[in-house]
Motif scaffolding. Structure first.
Motif, PDB file in Angstrom:
ATOM      1  N   VAL A   9       0.645  -1.364   0.263  1.00 39.12           N
ATOM      2  CA  VAL A   9      -0.132  -0.238  -0.259  1.00 39.12           C
ATOM      3  C   VAL A   9       0.598   1.241   0.175  1.00 39.12           C
ATOM      4  N   ILE A  28      -1.613  -0.986  -4.293  1.00 40.66           N
ATOM      5  CA  ILE A  28      -2.940  -0.197  -3.545  1.00 40.66           C
ATOM      6  C   ILE A  28      -2.100   1.360  -3.765  1.00 40.66           C
ATOM      7  N   LYS A  30      -3.419   4.600  -1.501  1.00 36.20           N
ATOM      8  CA  LYS A  30      -4.839   5.248  -1.698  1.00 36.20           C
ATOM      9  C   LYS A  30      -4.263   6.730  -1.006  1.00 36.20           C
ATOM     10  N   ASP A  40      -9.020   4.475  -3.948  1.00 36.19           N
ATOM     11  CA  ASP A  40      -7.956   3.430  -3.920  1.00 36.19           C
ATOM     12  C   ASP A  40      -7.913   2.980  -5.139  1.00 36.19           C
TER      13      ASP A  40
END
Length: 344
Positions: A9, A28, A30, A40
């Motif tokens: 992330v 991912i 964010k 996202d």
């Protein structure tokens, strides 16, 4: 949907920060939007491995079923992309990710945290960074988002199936909980659509694709037995003055094409193989939507359609139809007269 819990992330304080990123690795991403929402974005694989002259597929998710049993963010497109052997991007609906009371959000965001403008900037960054064009892909609510994104940027193409084109014309049991998240208030009143329209317009959120300039490049696949033909597809065709070309096909005179056909029953998505073939064709910068649709026909994807049973375009006969009258009587002697009227 596949589980992406093991993906790395990467967090960004704003869309501005994402636009300044010097690398976009798989994982991912964010991104904080204004207000309470975050966006996202899944980058799956190395997008630089997509061949020159081919688009980056960017997927938008439709309704999430059994919402109470699932936790977002929700990403679509993984299975199809793996079957095609291509890296891809998938964008989760930020409103669904934030609120577990709804399973559909049309990627609008909220008045305090609008989403589509941020999504457009994120996609433009990805396109610029990897020097590839983009194909936005989605069905139903994901189709609404794909058409919205493509309308915002003429360089983005869209592949959609059975999309909503006006959020307020979708099933009230889904729309009203969504409106309650956006605006709160009482939505059981008779004129809830008028109230919602005013609130959308005041907030500057797009909810009706029939009243904004259309996307330039899109292929829109519509099941002919889906109730969306009347409530969503026909108004889109009419408002954007798309031309009937016969056999359920409509064009905008450029690179926008609608095909109404017997892809599946009702609101069911087309078969996975059809979607895969359509993505393969449209991801090539060499193919127009007309080229892609012709190729899909030669592959047999229109073979189950009896064009005689498709909805008929009667716009050219509208003045004649206005003069039609129906006069009939009943067994008890009552007489009725009916006249064709415009349906709201």
């Amino acid at each position: 949907m596949p589980n992406y819990a093991d993906e790395p992330v990467y967090e960004y304080g704003s869309v501005d920060d994402f636009e300044q990123a010097l690398s976009l690795p798989g994982g991912i991403h964010k991104i904080c939007l204004a207000g309470e929402l975050s966006l996202d974005v899944l980058i799956s694989g190395n997008l630089s491995l997509i061949a020159q002259g081919y688009k980056i597929p960017v997927f938008f998710t439709g309704a999430v079923t059994s919402r109470e049993l699932k936790t977002g963010p929700f990403f679509s497109g993984g299975g199809i992309s793996r079957a095609l052997g291509t890296p891809f991007v998938s964008i989760a609906d930020p409103l669904i990710s934030r609120h577990d009371s709804i399973g559909i959000g049309w990627y609008t965001g909220t008045p305090a945290s609008p989403a589509m403008g941020g999504i457009a900037r994120v996609v433009k960054k990805i396109s610029w960074f990897f020097e590839r064009n983009v194909l936005a892909i989605g069905g139903s609510a994901g189709g609404f988002a794909s058409l919205s994104l493509a309308a915002d940027d003429s360089g983005i193409s869209a592949l959609v199936w059975n999309p909503q084109t006006n959020i307020l014309n979708y099933v009230p049991d889904f729309v009203i909980p969504y409106l309650d998240v956006l605006f709160e208030g009482e939505w059981s009143a008779e004129h809830w659509k008028e109230t919602a329209t005013q609130k959308f317009e005041s907030a500057g959120l797009i909810f009706d694709l029939t009243v904004v300039p259309p996307a330039k490049n899109f292929l829109y696949l519509q099941n002919h037995t889906d109730w969306h033909v009347i409530k969503h597809c026909a108004p889109f065709i009419e408002s954007h003055q798309m031309n009937a070309e016969g056999d359920g096909r409509y064009t905008n005179g450029a690179n926008g094409t609608i095909q109404i056909a017997n892809f599946e029953k009702g609101h069911t998505p087309p078969k996975k193989q059809l979607i895969q073939d359509a993505i393969s064709l449209l991801c090539s910068d060499r193919n127009s939507t007309e080229d892609a649709l012709h190729a899909l026909g030669t592959m047999g994807h229109l073979a189950d359609t009896d064009f005689k049973f498709l909805p008929e375009d009667l716009r050219c006969d509208s003045e004649l139809l206005k003069e039609l009258r129906l006069h009939f009587g009943t067994q008890d002697g009552k007489i009725f007269n009916c006249q064709l009227a415009h349906a709201d």
